[in-house]
Design a protein around this motif. Structure first.
Motif, PDB file in Angstrom:
ATOM      1  N   SER A  12       0.844  -1.196   0.000  1.00 46.59           N
ATOM      2  CA  SER A  12       0.000   0.000   0.000  1.00 46.59           C
ATOM      3  C   SER A  12       0.875   1.240   0.000  1.00 46.59           C
ATOM      4  O   SER A  12       1.873   1.301   0.717  1.00 46.59           O
ATOM      5  CB  SER A  12      -0.901   0.014   1.242  1.00 46.59           C
ATOM      6  N   TYR A  82      -6.010  -5.782  -3.940  1.00 41.81           N
ATOM      7  CA  TYR A  82      -6.705  -4.897  -4.866  1.00 41.81           C
ATOM      8  C   TYR A  82      -7.301  -5.755  -5.979  1.00 41.81           C
ATOM      9  O   TYR A  82      -6.561  -6.433  -6.697  1.00 41.81           O
ATOM     10  CB  TYR A  82      -5.753  -3.875  -5.480  1.00 41.81           C
ATOM     11  N   PRO A  87      -1.407  -5.651  -5.097  1.00 47.01           N
ATOM     12  CA  PRO A  87      -1.310  -4.332  -5.711  1.00 47.01           C
ATOM     13  C   PRO A  87      -0.158  -4.269  -6.722  1.00 47.01           C
ATOM     14  O   PRO A  87       0.871  -4.936  -6.553  1.00 47.01           O
ATOM     15  CB  PRO A  87      -1.049  -3.405  -4.523  1.00 47.01           C
ATOM     16  N   SER A 126      -4.277 -11.987  -2.604  1.00 53.83           N
ATOM     17  CA  SER A 126      -3.092 -11.137  -2.736  1.00 53.83           C
ATOM     18  C   SER A 126      -1.866 -11.827  -2.146  1.00 53.83           C
ATOM     19  O   SER A 126      -0.791 -11.844  -2.750  1.00 53.83           O
ATOM     20  CB  SER A 126      -3.339  -9.799  -2.035  1.00 53.83           C
TER      21      SER A 126
END
Length: 185
Positions: A12, A82, A87, A126
């Motif tokens: 993040s 995500y 991500p 993830s």
């Protein structure tokens, strides 16, 4: 005996994200003999492109990240999820770390992925994708470290002593890991 150095790759980019706070909690509460460092600047890395990855012309941020991983004893991805996967910033960092092929910074490094996200499965996909990608890059993925925490209706999970204890237990397991669990490349 020297300290065990654990480098955290954050999925993040938000300054006050829950996963950054998890990484900071691990850094601040790491047991004696363990040093946790958070790799900064992942968002500044250019997207991996073999045309800009040459021995004499590696982008400075990518070279710095490779050196940080090479100098670490362990690597820990702390990441949300995500759209059902890791991500892009984490995927890109692993792409940079997977080169040069066969002699990259992740090769042989004990690696784990964990985190929390406000989704039903808490980031499981993830974390699975990060572990798979690191395995392909040649890391020793510590498969028994699994913390994919859903924060739905839970408030600040870092105020939950049991959850923080699980995080610290995962850090200990990563530090104590000594044998190959999975490796490829």
């Amino acid at each position: 005996m020297s300290d065990t150095r654990v480098l955290v790759l954050l999925g993040s980019l938000r300054a006050d994200s829950l996963n950054r706070r998890i990484a900071e909690t691990l850094r601040d509460q790491a047991p004696a003999g363990t040093v946790v460092e958070i790799a900064e600047g992942l968002g500044d890395l250019p997207f991996y492109n073999e045309e800009i990855d040459h021995d004499d012309e590696v982008p400075a941020g990518a070279q710095r990240l490779r050196e940080q991983v090479a100098g670490a004893d362990r690597v820990l991805a702390v990441t949300p999820e995500y759209n059902g996967t890791m991500p892009a910033v984490l995927n890109n960092a692993i792409d940079w770390l997977s080169r040069p092929y066969g002699a990259n910074a992740l090769r042989g490094k004990p690696f784990a992925a964990l985190g929390a996200t406000p989704t039903r499965f808490g980031g499981k996909w993830s974390h699975d994708d990060a572990r798979r990608s690191a395995t392909v890059a040649g890391a020793q993925v510590v498969a028994d470290i699994v913390i994919s925490e859903s924060t739905v209706d839970r408030g600040d999970i870092l105020e939950d002593a049991e959850f923080v204890g699980r995080l610290l237990g995962a850090l200990d397991a990563l530090v104590e890991h000594s044998g190959e669990t999975a490796s490829a490349a």
